[in-house]
Design a protein around this motif. Structure first.
Motif, PDB file in Angstrom:
ATOM      1  N   THR A 163      56.425  59.450 -67.312  1.00 49.52           N
ATOM      2  CA  THR A 163      55.254  60.303 -67.483  1.00 49.52           C
ATOM      3  C   THR A 163      54.602  60.531 -66.120  1.00 49.52           C
ATOM      4  OG1 THR A 163      53.712  58.462 -67.771  1.00 49.52           O
ATOM      5  CG2 THR A 163      54.839  59.293 -69.763  1.00 49.52           C
ATOM      6  N   THR A 164      53.662  61.456 -66.067  1.00 51.39           N
ATOM      7  CA  THR A 164      52.938  61.709 -64.821  1.00 51.39           C
ATOM      8  C   THR A 164      52.137  60.490 -64.397  1.00 51.39           C
ATOM      9  OG1 THR A 164      52.789  64.064 -65.362  1.00 51.39           O
ATOM     10  CG2 THR A 164      51.264  63.234 -63.700  1.00 51.39           C
ATOM     11  N   TYR A 165      51.546  59.793 -65.363  1.00 51.05           N
ATOM     12  CA  TYR A 165      50.808  58.566 -65.036  1.00 51.05           C
ATOM     13  C   TYR A 165      51.740  57.543 -64.397  1.00 51.05           C
ATOM     14  CZ  TYR A 165      48.847  53.940 -65.661  1.00 51.05           C
ATOM     15  OH  TYR A 165      48.430  52.655 -65.439  1.00 51.05           O
ATOM     16  N   GLU A 166      52.936  57.363 -64.968  1.00 53.14           N
ATOM     17  CA  GLU A 166      53.889  56.411 -64.407  1.00 53.14           C
ATOM     18  C   GLU A 166      54.424  56.892 -63.070  1.00 53.14           C
ATOM     19  OE1 GLU A 166      56.873  55.642 -67.339  1.00 53.14           O
ATOM     20  OE2 GLU A 166      55.512  54.508 -68.643  1.00 53.14           O
ATOM     21  N   ASN A 167      54.600  58.208 -62.910  1.00 57.38           N
ATOM     22  CA  ASN A 167      54.972  58.748 -61.592  1.00 57.38           C
ATOM     23  C   ASN A 167      54.012  58.212 -60.530  1.00 57.38           C
ATOM     24  OD1 ASN A 167      55.837  62.029 -62.852  1.00 57.38           O
ATOM     25  ND2 ASN A 167      57.230  60.415 -62.219  1.00 57.38           N
ATOM     26  N   ALA A 168      52.709  58.299 -60.814  1.00 54.07           N
ATOM     27  CA  ALA A 168      51.703  57.887 -59.841  1.00 54.07           C
ATOM     28  C   ALA A 168      51.678  56.376 -59.658  1.00 54.07           C
ATOM     29  CB  ALA A 168      50.330  58.392 -60.282  1.00 54.07           C
ATOM     30  N   ALA A 169      51.644  55.628 -60.766  1.00 61.23           N
ATOM     31  CA  ALA A 169      51.509  54.176 -60.688  1.00 61.23           C
ATOM     32  C   ALA A 169      52.736  53.522 -60.036  1.00 61.23           C
ATOM     33  CB  ALA A 169      51.282  53.602 -62.087  1.00 61.23           C
ATOM     34  N   LEU A 170      53.926  53.958 -60.423  1.00 58.24           N
ATOM     35  CA  LEU A 170      55.141  53.343 -59.884  1.00 58.24           C
ATOM     36  C   LEU A 170      55.446  53.834 -58.472  1.00 58.24           C
ATOM     37  CD1 LEU A 170      57.411  53.345 -63.069  1.00 58.24           C
ATOM     38  CD2 LEU A 170      55.988  51.502 -62.147  1.00 58.24           C
ATOM     39  N   THR A 171      55.061  55.070 -58.173  1.00 56.93           N
ATOM     40  CA  THR A 171      55.235  55.573 -56.811  1.00 56.93           C
ATOM     41  C   THR A 171      54.324  54.823 -55.852  1.00 56.93           C
ATOM     42  OG1 THR A 171      55.959  57.769 -57.524  1.00 56.93           O
ATOM     43  CG2 THR A 171      55.051  57.599 -55.312  1.00 56.93           C
ATOM     44  N   LEU A 172      53.138  54.456 -56.299  1.00 56.12           N
ATOM     45  CA  LEU A 172      52.226  53.682 -55.456  1.00 56.12           C
ATOM     46  C   LEU A 172      52.913  52.416 -54.959  1.00 56.12           C
ATOM     47  CD1 LEU A 172      49.487  52.965 -54.212  1.00 56.12           C
ATOM     48  CD2 LEU A 172      48.840  51.972 -56.420  1.00 56.12           C
ATOM     49  N   GLN A 173      53.559  51.696 -55.851  1.00 56.33           N
ATOM     50  CA  GLN A 173      54.256  50.465 -55.452  1.00 56.33           C
ATOM     51  C   GLN A 173      55.387  50.771 -54.477  1.00 56.33           C
ATOM     52  OE1 GLN A 173      53.441  47.162 -56.324  1.00 56.33           O
ATOM     53  NE2 GLN A 173      54.843  46.912 -54.589  1.00 56.33           N
ATOM     54  N   THR A 174      56.116  51.862 -54.742  1.00 55.60           N
ATOM     55  CA  THR A 174      57.206  52.262 -53.845  1.00 55.60           C
ATOM     56  C   THR A 174      56.673  52.592 -52.457  1.00 55.60           C
ATOM     57  OG1 THR A 174      58.466  53.149 -55.714  1.00 55.60           O
ATOM     58  CG2 THR A 174      59.097  53.902 -53.519  1.00 55.60           C
ATOM     59  N   LEU A 175      55.563  53.316 -52.400  1.00 51.57           N
ATOM     60  CA  LEU A 175      54.957  53.667 -51.117  1.00 51.57           C
ATOM     61  C   LEU A 175      54.523  52.419 -50.359  1.00 51.57           C
ATOM     62  CD1 LEU A 175      52.743  56.724 -52.167  1.00 51.57           C
ATOM     63  CD2 LEU A 175      55.035  56.775 -51.174  1.00 51.57           C
ATOM     64  N   GLN A 176      53.917  51.483 -51.061  1.00 54.78           N
ATOM     65  CA  GLN A 176      53.472  50.250 -50.420  1.00 54.78           C
ATOM     66  C   GLN A 176      54.651  49.444 -49.897  1.00 54.78           C
ATOM     67  OE1 GLN A 176      51.162  48.564 -53.636  1.00 54.78           O
ATOM     68  NE2 GLN A 176      49.262  49.531 -52.943  1.00 54.78           N
ATOM     69  N   ASP A 177      55.740  49.424 -50.654  1.00 53.09           N
ATOM     70  CA  ASP A 177      56.933  48.674 -50.235  1.00 53.09           C
ATOM     71  C   ASP A 177      57.527  49.231 -48.946  1.00 53.09           C
ATOM     72  OD1 ASP A 177      56.661  47.086 -52.464  1.00 53.09           O
ATOM     73  OD2 ASP A 177      58.200  48.109 -53.636  1.00 53.09           O
ATOM     74  N   HIS A 178      57.350  50.536 -48.711  1.00 52.31           N
ATOM     75  CA  HIS A 178      57.927  51.180 -47.523  1.00 52.31           C
ATOM     76  C   HIS A 178      56.871  51.528 -46.475  1.00 52.31           C
ATOM     77  CE1 HIS A 178      61.174  51.727 -50.487  1.00 52.31           C
ATOM     78  NE2 HIS A 178      61.976  51.795 -49.444  1.00 52.31           N
TER      79      HIS A 178
END
Length: 255
Positions: A163-178
């Motif tokens: 979902t769009t909400y999960e796009n944002a929430a899970l992308t946040l973790q991905t961005l932080q990891d990189h």
């Protein structure tokens, strides 16, 4: 299990809602509640008729698309990464009111490739889980971007969001990891208001980089704005989905 916004969207899709309401109207008519039956009948026909008019899409869909104007890649700011959301609107066709043509279709990955080649960011984050089968939307987009000349070393995949909400929430973790701090967000112009609100809610420093608008009047031949058109009604699901999605996301505190 379908989300609340998906269930609500399915319910208010013009033909679905009209058929449901017409059935209720028939039942009320049989029970001699004729005034209520007549009101429901008129409402059901009016709902489908309204969404079959190109003018309705140009008004309500256009209002969403105009929130974040399209800019050529060279005019976009530089960021740490480009984030591309899975999904499509009206089959990625160039014009909402015209039949799908693969020669003029404008997938979101085309926009991402343009931004990457224009030097707007050195990384491309692809967000989208598997809707069916084992291949995620992120994997599918990665394959397309490689064919467009984006190297595999530039691609980062988020394979779980649905979902769009999960796009944002899970992308946040991905961005932080990189260690990615600023992003250009790529999605359809219609979807951008909800996507931007969801990403900002997560505290992500994001700039909208929408695909080209789709809900524009065709010129050859011109389409009468106030004459019913079946393709327009079929595509209206995407507009309704965005308004319902914004309502649900606000109620749930996601935007």
């Amino acid at each position: 299990m379908p989300s609340m916004s998906s269930l609500l969207t399915s319910l208010v899709v013009p033909l679905n809602l009209s058929i449901t309401v017409l059935v209720i109207a028939v039942v009320l008519g049989l029970l001699r509640c004729r005034r209520a039956a007549a009101l429901l009948f008129v409402g059901a026909i009016g709902w489908s008729l309204a969404w079959s008019l190109p003018g309705t899409s140009l008004w309500l869909g256009g209002a969403l698309e105009r929130n974040y104007p399209y800019l050529p890649a060279q005019q976009m700011p530089v960021a740490d990464a480009i984030v591309v959301l899975g999904g499509h609107t009206a089959n990625s066709r160039a014009n909402w009111f015209e039949a799908y043509d693969p020669k003029t279709a404008r997938p979101r990955i085309d926009r991402a490739a343009e931004l990457y080649k224009a030097g707007r960011a050195g990384k491309v984050v692809l967000s989208g889980g598997a809707l069916e089968g084992q291949v995620s939307e992120a994997q599918g987009m990665a394959h397309g971007l490689r064919q467009l000349g984006v190297p595999d070393s530039a691609l980062i995949l988020e394979n779980s969001s649905r979902t769009t909400y999960e796009n944002a929430a899970l992308t946040l973790q991905t961005l932080q990891d990189h260690d990615i701090r600023t992003v250009l967000l790529v999605t359809s112009a219609l979807h951008m208001p909800r996507a931007m609100a969801a990403f900002r809610k997560q505290g992500i420093a994001v700039v909208a980089a929408p695909n080209v608008p789709q809900i524009v009047p065709p010129q050859n031949p011109p389409l009468p704005r106030w004459w019913p058109d079946m393709r327009t009604m079929d595509a209206s699901r995407s507009i309704i989905k965005e308004y319902v999605g914004l309502m649900v996301y606000r109620l749930r505190g996601w935007v």
